[in-house]
Write a protein that holds these residues in place. Structure first.
Motif, PDB file in Angstrom:
ATOM      1  N   THR A  81       1.901  22.321   3.575  1.00 13.34           N
ATOM      2  CA  THR A  81       3.170  21.671   3.098  1.00 13.34           C
ATOM      3  C   THR A  81       3.041  21.010   1.805  1.00 13.34           C
ATOM      4  O   THR A  81       2.047  20.744   1.085  1.00 13.34           O
ATOM      5  N   ALA A  82       3.944  20.951   1.133  1.00 15.36           N
ATOM      6  CA  ALA A  82       4.331  20.079  -0.273  1.00 15.36           C
ATOM      7  C   ALA A  82       5.273  19.542   0.006  1.00 15.36           C
ATOM      8  O   ALA A  82       6.470  20.063   0.275  1.00 15.36           O
ATOM      9  N   VAL A  83       5.486  18.355  -0.710  1.00 14.59           N
ATOM     10  CA  VAL A  83       6.799  17.363  -0.755  1.00 14.59           C
ATOM     11  C   VAL A  83       6.713  16.607  -2.006  1.00 14.59           C
ATOM     12  O   VAL A  83       5.739  16.417  -2.667  1.00 14.59           O
ATOM     13  N   HIS A  84       8.084  16.371  -2.559  1.00 15.10           N
ATOM     14  CA  HIS A  84       8.220  15.971  -3.749  1.00 15.10           C
ATOM     15  C   HIS A  84       8.270  14.203  -3.659  1.00 15.10           C
ATOM     16  O   HIS A  84       8.886  13.609  -2.824  1.00 15.10           O
ATOM     17  N   ALA A  85       7.141  13.537  -4.202  1.00 13.93           N
ATOM     18  CA  ALA A  85       7.107  12.065  -4.204  1.00 13.93           C
ATOM     19  C   ALA A  85       6.756  11.714  -5.372  1.00 13.93           C
ATOM     20  O   ALA A  85       5.562  12.026  -5.822  1.00 13.93           O
ATOM     21  N   ILE A  86       7.375  10.954  -6.249  1.00 10.85           N
ATOM     22  CA  ILE A  86       7.206  10.363  -7.411  1.00 10.85           C
ATOM     23  C   ILE A  86       7.019   8.757  -7.334  1.00 10.85           C
ATOM     24  O   ILE A  86       5.785   8.517  -8.245  1.00 10.85           O
ATOM     25  N   GLY A  87       7.661   7.867  -6.780  1.00  7.92           N
ATOM     26  CA  GLY A  87       7.368   6.454  -6.754  1.00  7.92           C
ATOM     27  C   GLY A  87       6.116   6.114  -5.958  1.00  7.92           C
ATOM     28  O   GLY A  87       5.814   6.842  -4.990  1.00  7.92           O
ATOM     29  N   ASP A  88       5.349   4.823  -6.094  1.00 15.69           N
ATOM     30  CA  ASP A  88       4.306   4.625  -5.214  1.00 15.69           C
ATOM     31  C   ASP A  88       4.785   4.445  -3.850  1.00 15.69           C
ATOM     32  O   ASP A  88       3.964   4.648  -2.998  1.00 15.69           O
ATOM     33  N   ARG A  89       5.974   3.683  -3.553  1.00 12.28           N
ATOM     34  CA  ARG A  89       6.487   3.638  -2.146  1.00 12.28           C
ATOM     35  C   ARG A  89       6.703   4.806  -1.568  1.00 12.28           C
ATOM     36  O   ARG A  89       6.345   5.217  -0.237  1.00 12.28           O
ATOM     37  N   ALA A  90       7.122   5.990  -2.374  1.00 13.81           N
ATOM     38  CA  ALA A  90       7.330   7.267  -1.747  1.00 13.81           C
ATOM     39  C   ALA A  90       5.974   7.806  -1.235  1.00 13.81           C
ATOM     40  O   ALA A  90       5.672   8.460  -0.183  1.00 13.81           O
ATOM     41  N   ILE A  91       4.985   7.818  -2.384  1.00 17.28           N
ATOM     42  CA  ILE A  91       3.649   8.404  -2.113  1.00 17.28           C
ATOM     43  C   ILE A  91       3.181   7.686  -0.828  1.00 17.28           C
ATOM     44  O   ILE A  91       2.397   8.345   0.035  1.00 17.28           O
ATOM     45  N   ASP A  92       3.375   6.245  -0.750  1.00 20.40           N
ATOM     46  CA  ASP A  92       2.631   5.546   0.402  1.00 20.40           C
ATOM     47  C   ASP A  92       3.267   6.134   1.715  1.00 20.40           C
ATOM     48  O   ASP A  92       2.583   6.155   2.729  1.00 20.40           O
ATOM     49  N   GLN A  93       4.483   6.497   1.757  1.00 19.38           N
ATOM     50  CA  GLN A  93       5.030   6.711   2.757  1.00 19.38           C
ATOM     51  C   GLN A  93       4.336   8.328   3.321  1.00 19.38           C
ATOM     52  O   GLN A  93       3.937   8.471   4.366  1.00 19.38           O
ATOM     53  N   VAL A  94       4.116   9.284   2.345  1.00 21.01           N
ATOM     54  CA  VAL A  94       3.757  10.515   2.531  1.00 21.01           C
ATOM     55  C   VAL A  94       2.245  10.275   3.314  1.00 21.01           C
ATOM     56  O   VAL A  94       1.859  10.668   4.252  1.00 21.01           O
ATOM     57  N   VAL A  95       1.535   9.346   2.695  1.00 20.31           N
ATOM     58  CA  VAL A  95       0.012   9.097   2.914  1.00 20.31           C
ATOM     59  C   VAL A  95      -0.024   8.382   4.329  1.00 20.31           C
ATOM     60  O   VAL A  95      -0.739   8.756   5.384  1.00 20.31           O
ATOM     61  N   ARG A  96       0.960   7.378   4.545  1.00 21.04           N
ATOM     62  CA  ARG A  96       0.777   6.753   5.772  1.00 21.04           C
ATOM     63  C   ARG A  96       1.003   7.702   6.807  1.00 21.04           C
ATOM     64  O   ARG A  96       0.749   7.664   7.987  1.00 21.04           O
ATOM     65  N   VAL A  97       2.185   8.741   6.629  1.00 28.13           N
ATOM     66  CA  VAL A  97       2.563   9.761   7.647  1.00 28.13           C
ATOM     67  C   VAL A  97       1.370  10.341   7.926  1.00 28.13           C
ATOM     68  O   VAL A  97       1.059  10.764   9.291  1.00 28.13           O
TER      69      VAL A  97
END
Ligand code: ZN
Ligand code: ZN
Length: 493
Positions: free
Chosen positions: A308-324
């Motif tokens: 998979t690849a998803v678009h995450a730019i801000g730290d809060r978005a990246i945190d969500q991807v990593v958390r999941v």
């Protein structure tokens, strides 16, 4: 395009392999599109010889993140980025009558209301005065709003008074319009756009183009691309921007996603960040998906063995991807990627490292937006020092892939490499060799192709480029020739 024999020797001042050892050679035997031998000295073989004695050879570049359709469309339709006034824009439109008649509508790109004399959007009555009976859509540069004429409005549901009086479309009606008109693009026009992009790509030394294509609404573009893959002058690897696993499986693709939005962008204050925006102190961006939605998508992909690849730019978005991901996997077997991954902190970097997630970065963002005075600093204040911190990512041993996000930045790996080496934050800079790897070996790893491309090794595909200067000594270089699977596909005039 090339009248080379299928077996030949190519010589250069230096040939850099770009593998682990990055050895240098001075000749290479190419046979049927593959590298057969590398020589430390000019070999005494009676084979046809191509000599680039004063030049340098490296593996063909891999651009790990592009938008093949949008890039090509922006070359076909008028570009308004230099227009100074509404009168000038209307002149540009009027000059495109035959294109409009030919395709049945007109797109105009890169309109920036703040940059023209009038400092506003164009009204529908103004566009109507040109007298075209076809729909005209003038996209704002960030592709989040548009001005349209009456012919375009006729094709839209009459839901919102402001839009119908002015022809200015924002928010939901804009999204609807964009998706509606995307369907008007014929397969021929789409293919034409693909080919325009690919010609620009190979002229800048790209022999493998990873591209983000299609959407939940667009179930034609990726299908068309896959059907035509064999006819393209270089390798194209698509990520299908859908969460629909079946569509991807039907095409036989091993990867899914692309610019599937976890958050928005810094430009539009929609990238999701922990601390609020510097220039809009009450906002901290948008997360488009809930943890549960993201988890469902990741789990479905993981269970099918899809990358998979998803678009995450801000730290809060990246945190969500990593958390999941932390909930779902212990290690990253399928090489899941985070696209952009711009604003990070040390803890996030460590968690990305621990999971083994790949970071697909666009160093040229720093060239255009980095440093103490440009977009990152305006939006983020001092946090501009933490954007695209390539040195930290690489020193943690994270695989960092290099891309352009074209048409957001040019299709030009040499610019990406230069931007990484001259990052506006000196502490985030990386060596030329590391930057070259982002656009070669690491790019190959990012698509499970490290055993056939991205380096010049025995039996690897003969994808290589000839550069004017020593690429490990300078970032200001010129692509002289490009070879793809042993064939010469580009020569600089
Ligand atoms: Zn994106
Ligand atoms: Zn993108």
């Amino acid at each position: 395009m090339s009248d080379l024999p299928s077996t030949y020797i190519i010589e250069a001042q230096r040939i850099y392999t770009m593998d682990e050892e990055n050895q240098s050679y001075c000749a290479m035997l190419v046979d049927n599109g593959r590298i057969k031998t590398l020589f430390a000295a000019s070999p005494l073989l009676s084979l046809p010889k191509i000599e680039f004695s004063s030049y340098f050879i490296v593996p063909g570049f891999i651009d790990s993140h592009t938008h093949i359709l949008l890039y090509g469309l922006q070359k076909i339709f008028p570009d308004l980025s230099d227009a100074q006034s509404i009168a000038e824009i209307l002149e540009i439109i009027a000059a495109h009558q035959s294109l409009t008649q030919q395709v049945g509508f007109l797109f105009c790109y890169n309109f920036e209301p703040e940059k023209i004399k009038e400092r506003r959007y164009i009204y529908k009555d103004e566009i109507d005065r040109i007298g075209f009976s076809y729909p005209i859509i003038i996209f704002r540069a960030d592709m989040h709003s548009a001005s349209v004429n009456s012919a375009a409005l006729k094709l839209l549901p009459q839901s919102d008074k402001f839009s119908f009086q002015t022809g200015i479309l924002k928010g939901n009606i804009y999204e609807y319009t964009y998706k509606t008109f995307l369907k008007f693009i014929s397969p021929d026009l789409r293919l034409k756009a693909f080919r325009i992009t690919l010609n620009d790509a190979l002229a800048s030394g790209i022999t493998t183009l990873v591209t983000m294509l299609g959407s939940e609404e667009d179930s034609e573009s990726c299908e068309l691309l896959v059907e035509n893959l064999a006819s393209f002058p270089i390798e194209v690897v698509p990520f299908y921007q859908t969460q629909n696993i079946n569509r991807v499986k039907k095409l036989g693709l091993k990867r899914i996603g692309g610019c599937i939005l976890i958050d928005g962008s810094f430009g539009s204050h929609t990238a999701a960040i922990f601390d609020n925006y510097n220039d809009e102190p009450h906002t901290n961006g948008i997360l488009y998906l809930s943890d549960q939605e993201l988890e469902n998508f990741f789990k479905a992909a993981e269970s099918e063995g899809l990358q998979t690849a998803v678009h995450a730019i801000g730290d809060r978005a990246i945190d969500q991807v990593v958390r999941v991901w932390e909930k779902i996997i212990k290690s990253n077997t399928y090489r899941h990627r985070i696209e952009h991954c711009e604003l990070l902190n040390d803890t996030l970097i460590q968690r990305i490292k621990d999971l083994g997630l790949l970071v697909s970065a666009q160093p040229a963002f720093e060239y255009f937006w980095g440093g103490p005075e440009k977009l990152y600093a305006i939006r983020l204040g001092e946090r501009w020092r933490s954007t695209n911190h390539l040195a930290k990512l690489i020193s943690h041993g994270i695989k960092v892939l290099g891309g352009s996000d074209a048409p957001v930045t040019p299709l030009n790996p040499l610019l990406g490499i230069k931007s990484a080496v001259y990052h506006p934050n000196p502490e985030a800079r990386i060596s030329i060799l590391e930057a070259m790897k982002m656009f070669s070996v690491n790019g190959a790893y990012g698509i499970f192709a490290e055993n056939r491309i991205g380096a010049l090794k025995l039996n690897y595909e003969a994808n290589f480029i000839v550069l004017e200067k020593d690429p490990l000594a300078t970032v200001d270089n010129t692509v002289v020739s490009v070879f793809y699977r042993g064939k010469k596909v580009f020569t600089k005039n």
